[in-house]
Design a protein around this motif. Structure first.
Motif: not given
Length: 447
Positions: A249-253, A266-277
């Motif tokens: 569920n976390i991965h999908t959301l 922007n790119e810097s905002a995506f980095k924490p999300l990529e770390q979550v994945l």
């Protein structure tokens, strides 16, 4: 007037001469003190090495220290003997020889202690046995002290007792062959300290061997307990399955959010999300590893004759092999009765590890086997980065990884070991850092 001047000059020379004598004596004292300090520093250096070493190669450490001490005191041969008071003999266990000096260790095994009563008496009193000039010893027959030392070319020697728990166990010795040698009281005291260090380091080695024996018993107990831990493994199976649902569920959301907002963020905002994945995937690998590990000995799938040629081909078809890595599979692999899934897990984990830790532009992974009377011995060999020998035993333990990067669970090799143990086989690794590793494992032949 000239005569008076001469007398005055002659008188004035006397205090100068005395001053020179005083300076010379002080210089000699300073040299002695400086030598003693250097000797003490050497001993501290050796002691530090003994303390910091894991003593896996105690023989090398002792020989190195024998050379260092021997060269410092300007002896030509240094050695260690052990007393055997049960058989009334002594034997040379370690020896260092200077250049052009013949070793004597092979000639000095199981020597009757009756031949060395002179220094045995001194050692029993806790004293050194010191002969500054062998040629001055009395000629006391064929088995006398002089008759033993002179054929070895010894001109001077000193032996220091080794005492463990108030018990005489041996001695260290220093022979001078090329020239006479003398030892001050201070040097003798330092040699006594060195003898005590040797006793301690050997004692430490004995303690480590006892600890290893206890650890081996502990490992056998843990192996026995693992067989009895069926309920715990079942619990891990259930919990692992329950954990996977929220992870999905976390991965999908997060993936949806990133997709929907790819133009707004922007790119810097995506980095924490990529770390979550990344961490979600890492947790997924970990859960899968726990499931695999806990179900190794509980598979309900029936055993059958498994053709390893077909099985390994199927394993490779499920893997992504980089273009710079070549996989060589030995032809005509055997067929073994067993569980296909277990056998696939073994080769999949070993080949994946070989690929993962390849640091060469032209990587090579080889899979093959040799046939023995009662078992097959398989190997998976690579030319990758290799493994430090300190990790040979640790890498087969659960959750052990050689590096913290990546999403690896650290369970792969423990799964391999558990499967091989399930089939009453053994697994080990041979490796050299920078040159690659070879994992060997055995599987019994079918009866």
């Amino acid at each position: 007037m000239q005569k008076d001047n001469l007398n005055t000059d002659s008188k004035s020379l006397k205090p100068i001469k005395n001053a020179n004598n005083l300076d010379s004596k002080q210089l000699e004292k300073d040299k002695i003190i400086e030598r003693q300090l250097r000797f003490q520093d050497l001993l501290i250096s050796i002691s530090t090495k003994y303390i910091n070493s894991d003593l896996s190669d105690i023989d090398k450490l002792i020989r190195e220290s024998l050379q260092q001490i021997g060269e410092f005191v300007q002896s030509d041969r240094s050695y260690i003997f052990s007393y055997d008071f049960v058989n009334n003999t002594c034997s040379n266990t370690y020896e260092w020889c200077a250049k052009d000096i013949e070793p004597e260790i092979d000639n000095l095994q199981n020597i009757p202690i009756d031949y060395i009563t002179h220094w045995l008496d001194a050692h029993k009193k806790g004293e050194a046995f010191y002969v500054e000039d062998v040629s001055l010893l009395e000629e006391d027959g064929e088995f006398g002290l002089r008759a033993i030392l002179e054929p070895q070319g010894i001109k001077s020697l000193i032996t220091i007792p080794k005492i463990k728990n108030n018990e005489l166990i041996g001695f260290i010795g220093f022979d001078s062959v090329k020239k006479l040698n003398s030892y001050s009281e201070n040097e003798q005291d330092i040699l006594f300290v060195y003898a005590n260090m040797l006793v301690n380091v050997i004692q430490k080695k004995e303690y480590e061997e006892r600890i290893k024996a206890q650890e081996q018993k502990k490992e056998e107990l843990l192996k026995s307990l693992s067989i009895q831990n069926e309920e715990l493994n079942e619990y891990a199976h259930v919990v692992s399955h329950d954990l996977k649902a929220p992870l999905i569920n976390i991965h999908t959301l997060v993936s949806w959010f990133m997709s929907d907002n790819k133009n707004a963020l922007n790119e810097s905002a995506f980095k924490p999300l990529e770390q979550v994945l990344f961490n979600v995937e890492k947790m997924d690998f970990l859960i899968k590893g726990i499931l695999d590990y806990s179900t190794i000995d509980k598979l309900e799938q029936e055993d059958k004759q498994v053709d390893f040629n077909v099985m390994i081909t199927e394993v490779l078809q499920t893997m992504l092999i980089p273009e710079h890595i070549k996989i060589n599979i030995q032809a005509h692999l055997p067929s073994i009765y067993g569980n296909t899934w277990r056998f696939k897990q073994v080769f999949q984990n070993l080949i994946q590890n070989a690929v993962k830790y390849c640091d060469k532009d032209n990587g090579v992974v080889e899979v093959g086997y040799t046939e023995n009377e009662k078992h097959y011995e398989f190997f998976v060999k690579d030319n990758g980065m290799g493994i430090n020998p300190d990790y040979f035993d640790k890498i087969f333990k659960v959750f052990t990884k050689l590096e913290s990067t990546g999403s690896s669970s650290g369970i792969g090799l423990s799964i391999v070991k558990k499967i091989i143990s399930y089939y009453n086989g053994t697994i080990w690794v041979e490796s050299e850092e920078g040159k690659g590793s070879t994992f060997y494992f055995t599987i019994l032949k079918n009866d």
